[in-house]
Design a protein around this motif. Structure first.
Motif, PDB file in Angstrom:
ATOM      1  N   GLU A 120       0.954  -1.167  -0.330  1.00  0.00           N
ATOM      2  CA  GLU A 120      -0.079   0.048  -0.308  1.00  0.00           C
ATOM      3  C   GLU A 120       1.013   1.177   0.057  1.00  0.00           C
ATOM      4  O   GLU A 120       0.550   2.483  -0.635  1.00  0.00           O
ATOM      5  CB  GLU A 120      -1.082  -0.028   1.462  1.00  0.00           C
ATOM      6  N   LEU A 121       2.263   1.307   0.571  1.00  0.00           N
ATOM      7  CA  LEU A 121       2.525   2.799   0.365  1.00  0.00           C
ATOM      8  C   LEU A 121       3.442   3.390  -0.764  1.00  0.00           C
ATOM      9  O   LEU A 121       3.821   4.419  -0.404  1.00  0.00           O
ATOM     10  CB  LEU A 121       4.128   2.095   2.169  1.00  0.00           C
ATOM     11  N   LEU A 122       3.230   1.768  -1.432  1.00  0.00           N
ATOM     12  CA  LEU A 122       4.124   2.358  -2.704  1.00  0.00           C
ATOM     13  C   LEU A 122       3.066   3.522  -3.375  1.00  0.00           C
ATOM     14  O   LEU A 122       3.612   4.743  -4.411  1.00  0.00           O
ATOM     15  CB  LEU A 122       3.935   1.461  -4.002  1.00  0.00           C
ATOM     16  N   LYS A 123       1.402   3.837  -3.143  1.00  0.00           N
ATOM     17  CA  LYS A 123       0.743   5.323  -3.080  1.00  0.00           C
ATOM     18  C   LYS A 123       1.888   6.342  -2.411  1.00  0.00           C
ATOM     19  O   LYS A 123       1.662   7.024  -2.765  1.00  0.00           O
ATOM     20  CB  LYS A 123      -0.218   5.113  -2.502  1.00  0.00           C
ATOM     21  N   ALA A 124       2.809   6.359  -1.574  1.00  0.00           N
ATOM     22  CA  ALA A 124       3.564   7.387  -1.531  1.00  0.00           C
ATOM     23  C   ALA A 124       4.194   7.835  -2.361  1.00  0.00           C
ATOM     24  O   ALA A 124       4.834   8.759  -1.821  1.00  0.00           O
ATOM     25  CB  ALA A 124       4.204   7.007  -0.294  1.00  0.00           C
ATOM     26  N   PHE A 125       4.575   6.982  -3.345  1.00  0.00           N
ATOM     27  CA  PHE A 125       5.586   7.990  -4.594  1.00  0.00           C
ATOM     28  C   PHE A 125       5.033   8.150  -5.243  1.00  0.00           C
ATOM     29  O   PHE A 125       3.446   7.940  -6.237  1.00  0.00           O
ATOM     30  CB  PHE A 125       6.573   6.653  -5.273  1.00  0.00           C
ATOM     31  N   ARG A 134       4.878  -2.208  -9.162  1.00  0.00           N
ATOM     32  CA  ARG A 134       6.115  -2.502  -9.088  1.00  0.00           C
ATOM     33  C   ARG A 134       7.158  -1.872  -9.004  1.00  0.00           C
ATOM     34  O   ARG A 134       7.675  -1.013 -10.042  1.00  0.00           O
ATOM     35  CB  ARG A 134       6.234  -3.789 -10.194  1.00  0.00           C
ATOM     36  N   VAL A 135       8.317  -1.442  -8.123  1.00  0.00           N
ATOM     37  CA  VAL A 135       9.011  -0.521  -7.827  1.00  0.00           C
ATOM     38  C   VAL A 135      10.583  -1.003  -7.962  1.00  0.00           C
ATOM     39  O   VAL A 135      10.849  -1.619  -7.215  1.00  0.00           O
ATOM     40  CB  VAL A 135       8.778   0.431  -6.895  1.00  0.00           C
ATOM     41  N   VAL A 136      11.366  -0.849  -8.886  1.00  0.00           N
ATOM     42  CA  VAL A 136      12.704  -1.404  -8.939  1.00  0.00           C
ATOM     43  C   VAL A 136      13.752  -0.250  -8.410  1.00  0.00           C
ATOM     44  O   VAL A 136      13.357   0.687  -8.914  1.00  0.00           O
ATOM     45  CB  VAL A 136      13.085  -1.959 -10.114  1.00  0.00           C
ATOM     46  N   ILE A 137      14.258  -0.613  -7.704  1.00  0.00           N
ATOM     47  CA  ILE A 137      15.422   0.463  -6.684  1.00  0.00           C
ATOM     48  C   ILE A 137      16.808  -0.882  -6.873  1.00  0.00           C
ATOM     49  O   ILE A 137      17.180  -1.428  -6.675  1.00  0.00           O
ATOM     50  CB  ILE A 137      15.026   0.584  -4.990  1.00  0.00           C
ATOM     51  N   PRO A 138      17.802  -0.014  -8.234  1.00  0.00           N
ATOM     52  CA  PRO A 138      18.767  -0.626  -8.759  1.00  0.00           C
ATOM     53  C   PRO A 138      19.920  -0.139  -7.759  1.00  0.00           C
ATOM     54  O   PRO A 138      19.679   0.643  -6.679  1.00  0.00           O
ATOM     55  CB  PRO A 138      18.926   0.290  -9.296  1.00  0.00           C
ATOM     56  N   VAL A 139      20.671  -1.449  -6.935  1.00  0.00           N
ATOM     57  CA  VAL A 139      21.635  -1.150  -6.414  1.00  0.00           C
ATOM     58  C   VAL A 139      23.514  -1.545  -7.413  1.00  0.00           C
ATOM     59  O   VAL A 139      23.430  -1.931  -7.758  1.00  0.00           O
ATOM     60  CB  VAL A 139      21.521  -2.665  -5.945  1.00  0.00           C
ATOM     61  N   PHE A 140      24.349  -0.086  -6.716  1.00  0.00           N
ATOM     62  CA  PHE A 140      25.179   0.339  -7.910  1.00  0.00           C
ATOM     63  C   PHE A 140      26.998  -0.435  -6.264  1.00  0.00           C
ATOM     64  O   PHE A 140      26.529   0.074  -5.417  1.00  0.00           O
ATOM     65  CB  PHE A 140      25.743   1.861  -8.352  1.00  0.00           C
ATOM     66  N   LEU A 187      11.596   8.716   0.634  1.00  0.00           N
ATOM     67  CA  LEU A 187      12.419   8.668   1.589  1.00  0.00           C
ATOM     68  C   LEU A 187      12.013   7.830   2.602  1.00  0.00           C
ATOM     69  O   LEU A 187      12.238   6.403   3.208  1.00  0.00           O
ATOM     70  CB  LEU A 187      13.439   9.586   2.046  1.00  0.00           C
ATOM     71  N   GLU A 188      11.364   8.221   3.690  1.00  0.00           N
ATOM     72  CA  GLU A 188       9.603   7.196   4.472  1.00  0.00           C
ATOM     73  C   GLU A 188       9.646   6.385   4.283  1.00  0.00           C
ATOM     74  O   GLU A 188       9.644   5.376   4.420  1.00  0.00           O
ATOM     75  CB  GLU A 188       9.216   8.784   5.356  1.00  0.00           C
ATOM     76  N   ALA A 189       8.955   6.653   2.696  1.00  0.00           N
ATOM     77  CA  ALA A 189       8.435   5.347   1.809  1.00  0.00           C
ATOM     78  C   ALA A 189       9.645   3.912   1.701  1.00  0.00           C
ATOM     79  O   ALA A 189       9.403   2.968   1.945  1.00  0.00           O
ATOM     80  CB  ALA A 189       7.920   5.730   1.255  1.00  0.00           C
ATOM     81  N   LEU A 190      10.374   4.713   1.357  1.00  0.00           N
ATOM     82  CA  LEU A 190      11.765   3.320   0.486  1.00  0.00           C
ATOM     83  C   LEU A 190      11.898   2.752   2.510  1.00  0.00           C
ATOM     84  O   LEU A 190      12.467   1.879   1.986  1.00  0.00           O
ATOM     85  CB  LEU A 190      12.898   4.247   0.050  1.00  0.00           C
ATOM     86  N   ASP A 191      12.362   3.673   3.230  1.00  0.00           N
ATOM     87  CA  ASP A 191      13.283   2.503   4.435  1.00  0.00           C
ATOM     88  C   ASP A 191      11.642   2.128   4.667  1.00  0.00           C
ATOM     89  O   ASP A 191      12.586   0.847   5.566  1.00  0.00           O
ATOM     90  CB  ASP A 191      13.081   3.733   5.655  1.00  0.00           C
ATOM     91  N   TYR A 192      10.527   1.903   4.624  1.00  0.00           N
ATOM     92  CA  TYR A 192       9.774   1.577   5.335  1.00  0.00           C
ATOM     93  C   TYR A 192       9.483   0.129   4.936  1.00  0.00           C
ATOM     94  O   TYR A 192       9.611  -0.839   5.129  1.00  0.00           O
ATOM     95  CB  TYR A 192       8.040   1.955   5.902  1.00  0.00           C
ATOM     96  N   LEU A 193       9.715   0.155   3.528  1.00  0.00           N
ATOM     97  CA  LEU A 193       9.263  -0.828   2.188  1.00  0.00           C
ATOM     98  C   LEU A 193      10.659  -1.733   2.240  1.00  0.00           C
ATOM     99  O   LEU A 193      10.358  -2.433   2.507  1.00  0.00           O
ATOM    100  CB  LEU A 193       9.378  -0.233   1.225  1.00  0.00           C
ATOM    101  N   PHE A 194      11.540  -0.764   2.445  1.00  0.00           N
ATOM    102  CA  PHE A 194      13.386  -1.747   2.967  1.00  0.00           C
ATOM    103  C   PHE A 194      13.001  -2.703   4.526  1.00  0.00           C
ATOM    104  O   PHE A 194      13.443  -3.517   4.047  1.00  0.00           O
ATOM    105  CB  PHE A 194      14.372  -1.012   2.932  1.00  0.00           C
ATOM    106  N   ASP A 195      12.717  -2.116   4.810  1.00  0.00           N
ATOM    107  CA  ASP A 195      11.764  -2.681   6.246  1.00  0.00           C
ATOM    108  C   ASP A 195      11.942  -4.101   6.617  1.00  0.00           C
ATOM    109  O   ASP A 195      12.035  -5.250   6.402  1.00  0.00           O
ATOM    110  CB  ASP A 195      11.951  -2.035   7.503  1.00  0.00           C
TER     111      ASP A 195
END
Ligand SMILES: [Zn+2]
Length: 206
Positions: A120-125, A134-140, A187-195
């Motif tokens: 649900e929190l993807l709606k923060a974006f 579907r959101v992809v966060i790349p890692v470098f 930022l807050e959404a990403l940290d929550y989703l990472f968690d």
């Protein structure tokens, strides 16, 4: 608003953001850097080496679009990662880069990139209005050679277009938006989703 007022308004917003982000423990030991773009294209950005929870507006400096100091202060070593994003995305007005625990763990768990879907929190974006996204966060891979790292990010963005952020392995997260407020939301959404992803994969959050 004239440029000085605009600068001080943005600087104050970055100082406030720093206090909130530090309150969450996402910028330990003077790490991280934050910036916001002015209407004239110049950029307000945190100076090198200050603790982000204790910032004052005098710790925010002015650079041009190429990262040159306009006030004699010294910008962060990672300034080029900010200027590259501003050059690419004309609607980006703020970039926040914390060294959060969850972003660091995510990069170790998913070195090929982190997929976030059916939350649900993807709606923060900005632009997302359903959890069926579907959101992809790349890692470098981390690199002390910032121009080389910026070029790697650029190549990814050439191929994949607009994204909401990226993670540097064992290091931290870059995310952005059209205002300081929107970028804080991302930022807050990403940290929550990472968690969520970390706990799902059985790594106990400290
Ligand atoms: Zn960093």
């Amino acid at each position: 608003m004239n440029r000085d007022n605009e600068f001080f308004s943005l600087a104050a917003q970055l100082v406030d953001a720093g206090r909130i982000i530090d309150g969450k423990g996402w910028v330990p030991a003077t790490s991280g850097n934050f910036s916001a773009r002015l209407n004239d294209g110049n950029i307000a950005i945190t100076v090198s080496g200050k603790h982000k929870g204790l910032l004052q507006t005098s710790d925010i400096m002015l650079i041009d679009a190429d990262g040159n100091s306009l006030d004699g202060k010294k910008p962060s070593a990672e300034t080029m990662l900010h200027t590259a994003l501003y050059k690419r995305f004309s609607d980006v007005r703020c970039i926040l880069h914390p060294h959060s625990l969850n972003a660091t763990l995510i990069s170790k768990l998913f070195p090929a990139g982190c997929v976030l879907e059916n939350y649900e929190l993807l709606k923060a974006f900005n632009g997302i209005d359903t959890h069926e996204s579907r959101v992809v966060i790349p890692v470098f891979a981390n690199d002390q050679n910032i121009p080389r790292l910026a070029a790697k990010v650029d190549r990814y963005l050439d191929q994949h277009g607009a994204i909401y952020g990226y993670v540097i392995e064992g290091h931290g997260l870059y995310t952005w938006g059209n205002s300081v407020q929107e970028t804080m939301r991302h930022l807050e959404a990403l940290d929550y989703l990472f968690d969520c992803e970390i706990r799902l994969h059985g790594v106990k959050k400290i």
